[in-house]
Structure formats: C-alpha cells, structure tokens
Design an enzyme around this catalytic site. Sequence first.
Site, PDB file in Angstrom:
ATOM      1  N   ASP A 388       0.861  -1.174   0.000  1.00 52.54           N
ATOM      2  CA  ASP A 388       0.000   0.000   0.000  1.00 52.54           C
ATOM      3  C   ASP A 388       0.901   1.228   0.000  1.00 52.54           C
ATOM      4  O   ASP A 388       1.589   1.510   0.985  1.00 52.54           O
ATOM      5  CB  ASP A 388      -0.890  -0.030   1.252  1.00 52.54           C
ATOM      6  CG  ASP A 388      -1.915   1.092   1.275  1.00 52.54           C
ATOM      7  OD1 ASP A 388      -1.691   2.140   0.643  1.00 52.54           O
ATOM      8  OD2 ASP A 388      -2.948   0.926   1.956  1.00 52.54           O
ATOM      9  N   HIS A 389       0.886   1.971  -1.113  1.00 56.87           N
ATOM     10  CA  HIS A 389       1.826   3.085  -1.268  1.00 56.87           C
ATOM     11  C   HIS A 389       1.541   4.235  -0.305  1.00 56.87           C
ATOM     12  O   HIS A 389       2.378   5.115  -0.129  1.00 56.87           O
ATOM     13  CB  HIS A 389       1.780   3.592  -2.720  1.00 56.87           C
ATOM     14  CG  HIS A 389       3.085   4.178  -3.184  1.00 56.87           C
ATOM     15  ND1 HIS A 389       4.066   4.601  -2.328  1.00 56.87           N
ATOM     16  CD2 HIS A 389       3.570   4.405  -4.435  1.00 56.87           C
ATOM     17  CE1 HIS A 389       5.081   5.075  -3.011  1.00 56.87           C
ATOM     18  NE2 HIS A 389       4.818   4.958  -4.303  1.00 56.87           N
ATOM     19  N   ARG A 390       0.376   4.229   0.336  1.00 58.32           N
ATOM     20  CA  ARG A 390       0.088   5.264   1.326  1.00 58.32           C
ATOM     21  C   ARG A 390       0.898   5.033   2.603  1.00 58.32           C
ATOM     22  O   ARG A 390       1.235   5.981   3.311  1.00 58.32           O
ATOM     23  CB  ARG A 390      -1.408   5.289   1.655  1.00 58.32           C
ATOM     24  CG  ARG A 390      -2.307   5.639   0.485  1.00 58.32           C
ATOM     25  CD  ARG A 390      -3.756   5.386   0.829  1.00 58.32           C
ATOM     26  NE  ARG A 390      -4.012   3.982   1.164  1.00 58.32           N
ATOM     27  CZ  ARG A 390      -5.197   3.509   1.529  1.00 58.32           C
ATOM     28  NH1 ARG A 390      -6.234   4.333   1.634  1.00 58.32           N
ATOM     29  NH2 ARG A 390      -5.349   2.228   1.792  1.00 58.32           N
TER      30      ARG A 390
END
Length: 416
Positions: A388-390
């Site tokens: 999850d790039h967040r």
Amino acid sequence: MSIEVTVPDIGDFTDIPVIGILVSVGDTVAVEDPLLELESDKATMEVPSPAAGKVAEIRVSEGDRVSQGSLVLILEGEGAEPASASAPAPAAAAAPAAPAAASAPSAPVTDRGFGKAHASPSVRAFARQLDIDLSKLNGTGRKGRILREDVTAHLKSASAPASGAAPSGGGMGIPPIPAVDFSKFGPVEDVEMARIKKLSGPALHRSWLNIPHVTHNDEADITDLDGYRRELDGAAKAEGYRVTLLSFVIKASVSALKQHWEVNSSLHPDGTKLIRKGYYNIGFAADTPGGLVVPVIRDADRKGIIEISKELGDLSAKAREGKLKGDEISGATFTISSLGGIGGTSFTPIVNAPEVAILGLTRSKMAPVWDGEAFQPRNMQPLSLSYDHRAIDGALAARFCATLKHLLGDVRRLML
C-alpha cells in the site's frame, strides 16, 4: 438436562448475521453436528453442537445478529456437559487478499433498509458505498437473500436513461462491462462459482479499488538454505510432517518486519497515522478444492522452524477439509502467497487489507551468478512484494526485500 448452546469463539468477529438454521425443534443431534450458519466478511461458519441431544428451543431466526456468547439454542440431553468453547468451522473462507475491512473510510450514508435486509455483511457494505436502500431490492439468492448481483442490477436499472440508451458509466463512475450473449458463437454453460470465490470476490475488488498497489520484485539466493532445508525435511518425513521453504520465509519475514515495522502496520481509519503492531501473525495462502483460504500462524516470532512447519501442515489440512476455526483465519499482520509448487517468475498479489503488504513467491530456479571471478550456479528465489503506497514508499519496500534476501542468503542469520 437442558443445555444452553451459545456462539463459541469466532475470533475478532462481532454482530454477524445468522444466515441459516440447520435444525428444527424436535431434531436429534450428535456432538459436532452443525446447528447454525453464520457469515462474516471472511468466512461462512457453522456452529457445531457441543453435545448430543434433542433440540428443545431455537432462540434465533435467520437475519438475527449474534456475537460470541449469544444464546442460540436449547438442547435436551442426558449427562452431556454444555460446551461453547469449540469455535465454528468455516464452510468457506476468504482468499489471501480478502480483507477484514476496507482501508479507506467510505462516505457516510443512512442505515435505512439495512435493519431487516437479508444480505451478507459484504453486500451491505457494498450497498452502503453506493447509497442504495436494500429494503427496495428483491433478493435472488436462497430464501430471498440479496446478492451483490442484485445490488449491481438495481444500480444499473436506476442509472439507465429513460430513452433506453445504454448508460455511459457504471457505479462510482466505473464503466460497466457490457453483457455478451456468448451462445451466438458456440455452446456455453453457466457454472456456479465456488462459495469461497463468491465471498472473496467483493473483498478483493474493494481492496484493489481502495489501495494504491505497487509491486517490488527481487531475488534471493537460497542455495545454502535449501540444502539445509532438505536435511531437515528428510528427518521430518519420518515423523509425519514436512519442512518447506515457506517455513524459512515466514521466519525470515518476521525478522525483516521487526526491522521495518511499517510493513507490519495498518493504516489508521483517519488516514493520517499508522497503527504500529507489537505482534507478528503471518497469514499464508492455502490452495483448497473450493479456492484459496488464508490460515494464520499466530505469534510466529515465538516459534522455530520445526514448530512453524508442523503448524503449516496442520492448518493446511484443516483448510482443505473446511475445519478451520475463527481464530485460525483472522488477525494476520502480513501475508505470504506462494505459487512455488506451480511455477511462474513473478506476479502481483493483492494486499490483504487492513494489512499494508503481501509477499508473493514463485518457483526458484538455478541461474548463473557472478561471484567476482566467475559465474556460479545458484538457486535463486523470486520475491514479489505488493504494498500500500500510502503506508510504504518504494525505498522502504526495496529495503525490506533487501533485508529479507540477506536473511534467506545465510540460514545462520535467522538464529540472531
């Protein structure tokens, strides 16, 4: 004697609906006979009878919501001890990417039509996201159960122009895939999907839509590790279990997660914080006749290779037989999906929200590797980390994989 049957330990699930009552008043049941069906986002579970006896009263109806300890049934038995500690066995559980909850909060909508709606939690969540009143839908499932397809059909019907022209887009601005009459081109047959796939499909879709996925690919040199593994496996066969590469990857992953805690975290519901976890529960994808199920090795940081190997074998067997308990398919902090026994070079596994990363393994292969003086044949293991790039940026993902391959490259480092 009268025995009060209550909902046993069902893991982290609460307030889940009763979707089926499998007995009637007057029925005679044996120990472990299924009494009720419950359904969460992750699994459909059967509540087993804790004793032999006759059904005297049924205290719940289909659609009622229950939690651990809820009274559901009264048995009349002789000399039987009441027991509610054995957890229900899922009739079907979710795939490796089936999340317990969406990582991103959905827009608030009213609860109208949800109180008495005969629908699963995943369908309710789907309808809430689209702000659809379930009381206006007629379910096409068993006993009038509202399915995801019913919600989708209602959405298409409501958005279709009065002129009868095809709508320009589907729900949430996503263009729908047009229906095709394949029978025009040749013989066709509708084949019912396995229940696991029906349950996991909406969760996979939700995870893919909510999480900005990125996949980092790398390779680990497991030449020496695999030689040691084969020695352990030879001795293990005599005792009735196997030592596979997955045991070592789980152990190495825990060590890497301790060094890079963000990969073991979850995104806070407000989207501005990470939830740091002080425990390491590793989920692994198990292939079953009905589809992929994700059992969980709990407290993997406290277990050695032999204990992990035995637990992998036990949980995999339970998964194939549909006998996993609620706490055996919940609470994972990181998931591993291995296709090594089948093949492939890399793939993009879907993050199992609310986790923030998942590791994919494909088949290892012998390859020439330069040692500074000459090419040497080495056994290389592909690694595919989706994240999850967040919560995780590219540099952190690369560092995590570098740590993992460093640990797998020398089995002695797993002892540190």
